[in-house]
Enzyme design. Sequence first.
Site, short mmCIF file in Angstrom:
data_model
loop_
_atom_site.label_atom_id
_atom_site.label_comp_id
_atom_site.label_asym_id
_atom_site.label_seq_id
_atom_site.Cartn_x
_atom_site.Cartn_y
_atom_site.Cartn_z
N ASN A 110 0.83 -1.22 0.00
CA ASN A 110 0.00 0.00 0.00
C ASN A 110 0.86 1.26 0.00
O ASN A 110 0.54 2.24 -0.69
CB ASN A 110 -0.94 0.01 1.21
CG ASN A 110 -2.32 -0.52 0.87
OD1 ASN A 110 -2.74 -0.47 -0.29
ND2 ASN A 110 -3.03 -1.02 1.86
N TYR D 52 -5.34 4.21 11.31
CA TYR D 52 -5.75 3.33 10.22
C TYR D 52 -5.12 3.77 8.91
O TYR D 52 -5.02 4.97 8.65
CB TYR D 52 -7.26 3.38 10.01
CG TYR D 52 -8.06 2.87 11.18
CD1 TYR D 52 -7.74 1.67 11.78
CD2 TYR D 52 -9.14 3.58 11.66
CE1 TYR D 52 -8.49 1.19 12.84
CE2 TYR D 52 -9.89 3.11 12.72
CZ TYR D 52 -9.56 1.92 13.31
OH TYR D 52 -10.30 1.45 14.35
N GLU D 53 -4.85 2.81 8.03
CA GLU D 53 -4.17 3.14 6.79
C GLU D 53 -4.98 4.00 5.82
O GLU D 53 -4.44 4.65 4.95
CB GLU D 53 -3.70 1.87 6.08
CG GLU D 53 -4.79 0.89 5.78
CD GLU D 53 -4.23 -0.47 5.34
OE1 GLU D 53 -3.20 -0.50 4.66
OE2 GLU D 53 -4.85 -1.50 5.66
N SER D 54 -6.29 4.06 6.01
CA SER D 54 -7.11 4.91 5.14
C SER D 54 -6.83 6.39 5.39
O SER D 54 -7.15 7.23 4.54
CB SER D 54 -8.59 4.61 5.37
OG SER D 54 -8.85 4.57 6.75
#
Lengths: 306, 306, 282, 282
Positions: A110, D52-54
């Site tokens: 990611n 969180y990765e978002s």
Amino acid sequence: MTESNYASKQMTLQEAIKKYVQSGCSITFGGFIGRDCVAAAHEIIRQGIRDLTVIDDSKTDVMDLLVGAGCVKRWEGAYLGYGAIGLAPNIRRSVEKGVPLKIELEDWSNAGISMRFLAGSLNVPFMATRSMLGTDIIKYNERVKVINDPYEGEPVALVPAARPDVAIIHVQRADVMGNAQVWGFTGNDENKARAARHTIITCEEIVSTDEIRRQGNLTLIPFYCVDAVVQVPFGCHPQSCYGYYAYDVLFCGDYHEAAKDRDKFLKWLDHYVLSSEDHLAYCAKVGWDRLQKLMGMERRFNRIPG
Amino acid sequence: MTESNYASKQMTLQEAIKKYVQSGCSITFGGFIGRDCVAAAHEIIRQGIRDLTVIDDSKTDVMDLLVGAGCVKRWEGAYLGYGAIGLAPNIRRSVEKGVPLKIELEDWSNAGISMRFLAGSLNVPFMATRSMLGTDIIKYNERVKVINDPYEGEPVALVPAARPDVAIIHVQRADVMGNAQVWGFTGNDENKARAARHTIITCEEIVSTDEIRRQGNLTLIPFYCVDAVVQVPFGCHPQSCYGYYAYDVLFCGDYHEAAKDRDKFLKWLDHYVLSSEDHLAYCAKVGWDRLQKLMGMERRFNRIPG
Amino acid sequence: MSETRYTKSELMAIMTAKEFRDWEVAFVGIGIPLVAGITAKRFHAPNLNIVYESGCIGPQKYRVDFNVGDSSAADGALCLTSEWRVFSDMQCGYYDVGVLGAAQIDKYGNLNTTAIFGEQDYYSPKVRLPGSGGGNDIGSNIGRVVVMVRLEPLRFVEKVDYLTTPGFLDGSPGARKKAGLLGSGPVAVVTDKALFRFDPQTHEMYLDTIYPGVAVEEVKSLVGWDLKVAAGLKTAPEPTAEELAAVRAADPANLIMGGAAARKSLAGLDEYIEITIKNSGK
Amino acid sequence: MSETRYTKSELMAIMTAKEFRDWEVAFVGIGIPLVAGITAKRFHAPNLNIVYESGCIGPQKYRVDFNVGDSSAADGALCLTSEWRVFSDMQCGYYDVGVLGAAQIDKYGNLNTTAIFGEQDYYSPKVRLPGSGGGNDIGSNIGRVVVMVRLEPLRFVEKVDYLTTPGFLDGSPGARKKAGLLGSGPVAVVTDKALFRFDPQTHEMYLDTIYPGVAVEEVKSLVGWDLKVAAGLKTAPEPTAEELAAVRAADPANLIMGGAAARKSLAGLDEYIEITIKNSGK
């Protein structure tokens, strides 16, 4: 990049997909398992677009649908899975069994793929990253280049800029010029909109340009990055749209159960997508009362001011 | 980078400068001719800190003061001038005549130095840019390296990450944890706060953490980047602070006139800085009525909601 | 050309305004370039959007700015973002036109805003100038670049002391592309006596338009190389009353066009605030 | 160990919770890791902040999340930003601890979440797994990494089919640093039968803590190499009633810990919304 900035870029979802998404093109979608471009993916399936190269971070829900419907040739990305729910059934069938067709995979992390979008948004050819070093990601993906940093001599990985033909980004609010405002997490959306040659904004609400000017700090994507603006309320269902509606966990669970079986998936696809004329028809099948309940739930937790 | 994240990082301006800004260290300041850290610069002068290396984009007002007061050894940056008002008098005296001492200069463009802060904030050793190619900036600055991009083979410039010892950033609102919220343009502030080893936030108002949570999208700098939080109302005067007070163009003009002459500058410095015990005393000399008028003017144009 | 009816700065602002086109995105510095941009919006380019390097995109001007980070640069902006982002957006080619000043310009449109060496060098210059700022970036990356510089002795030189901002470099074919530059280079040099453009083949600056009452020989005498003159040399029209009114409305306290003298003629902060608010339309 | 009093997932969440320290910043994936984080906040780490990765930093949890981009991941966050920024902040070393799952793990703590090759290879695997997601980045950059994986046949292997996320690579001294990795590698592997740690010299995984009622031989039989056992092998305490209550309160509709079965037992959307709001404290 837009060729010109006219006053109104508003069009229908059908028009925007037809104009900017061609078979064989490369594409990326905004959101991050939340604010996903579900309605746009449905329209891509309805228009029978094929051979897409999807360049993305973690885009399971949209990808599982598009792969199951046979629209995708290649994936460059980081994650295709359902987290707590499980693996992605259509992705597995495609990669393991070639059903309905085998997609090419290029694996990234990611952070690695995020840096590809950042590089694209800066119009520089590459970015350095400290991810993926020492692993099989680099072994199987030759586009990650490990170099010694010319300043300090330490090893660092380079990733090439992502330059998709199209980005589709769903946001809460936009004006017809294309100024797109986002609340909640922003994923890689500001970079995707800039890295892509053409950008389609879908949104819950179209607001006046004066309304945009009231909170200029929330404009994530300015007009000059945008080619088309489309109003699509509930355009992310069953995903969430921060401040507008909550995640429909039960609907997603049902989809996941159905998708495990190819025939059941095809029935699901026919019912919700192919035999639904447009997103309005999809919403009617989901049920407006259900959508209103999800909206009520979300607004209890996150209410956008103004 | 902070060693630990305790509940309260609040301290006085004197304490914060004493703790984090040492003679001989490298430093960068937030803002961009607006939201400048003027009060912090005054305190650096008062504490007699010397031999600073300032790494920055366009930071004329703060630099002209610091250079005139003899605090600076070296400048790495893009612009030292007063735009419409004219050249920077103390900078000229230093570079042309060595008064009070000659500073070393390393020239960058604004995009070039911005990429240095971006690289620092990403903790990567360098960034690519298409600025500065073909010019004398590269001739005199060996740290810009022109390479052929390993993907496409085209020439591109590399710039090394900036890693200042300290960043001082003035914002509208912060909580005592260090979550800093900014309205208006953001300059390179989010990157400076991350690139620096230590970050001091000065702010107009300290608000509760619950207030921060109401508009999480406006938190430009999260707590984990921050070492100290200092409340300094009117900390940018005579620069503007978006939503709080307007630019004091007449005060700046008077400063610029005074600074043209070394003796007049020293008188100005003594009056407003050295013989003012702290920022409160400076404000009293400027005049609280004047500051209120600037506040009234700004709020007529930009009012921060909530 | 009557210096009593309008100033050199006003004339330059009006001539620059004509270089903007409607619907363009313009990267504009504060000062006369901004006055030019605001003037253009009143005439042929009402939908021009202005971007400032501090991170302000498309402000709705209520008051005049004194610098790119003045909070007035953010008034009613469409998007408020970061410095590094607007410079990256510039590098993406989103900005159609940029306006730049300079202390020196050479015959290929290269600019110097860093130092006048005089008898000495970069390290001990006669005059230390501000440096590149965003100038180099504008000259490197923006499609069309307009330069504003007074036609005064020693400004138009064969070779700049320090090349801060790329024009056409050594003028050779493809020199910009070979160096890795993206924008297509300068398109106009607006001065207080004439307007210059660049030959598409040789990239050499030539005299394109002369202002009313100025002699070609006067222009040539102020240029440090053998200046070529366009076959169809044009004469600029006199500024109209409407244009002058627009320029003056963009700077109601006359602080930008009038400088220190105008500042001194103000009674004080109260008068400045009063003038600003009265003219803001807000 | 009584399977009727608590589930394997609940036990793993409670054991993982103990790895968090107060005031840390934890990069946590959705599912059991998040339940562990929420549980830690109720006990010894009330000031733990979750990322969180978002792009959500420090949310104030009103409801359980089903994925990192669910809008619930943003509820009351201290900072809402981008995916690329939180991964970069991770690369800066701002995150103290990360929690990861895996399909395969080897004796040096390297993880595979990409593909189980079976008889075939990467291009035609027996099972295609989700891929790295943020896993590789967590394993590369975060100070301390905790791995959660069930101790089941074929999961603990001598060598992973595909090395997605770096542990100690080949285990040689300085292998991580030589590769250019920043974080210090895995510190614990939490399973449903035992907890493993890594030898500071050899970087080999060893059995550190066994759960009540589990035999060392059972653990060794499920590990694909000759597992070393700590001289002072510890036995984990049974989860307390308070710990179990905290775990269950973090997932009130049992959708995370209970999975598809729990989903089917819900009457429908109305019941789900009712349970969520009732337990949100809002």
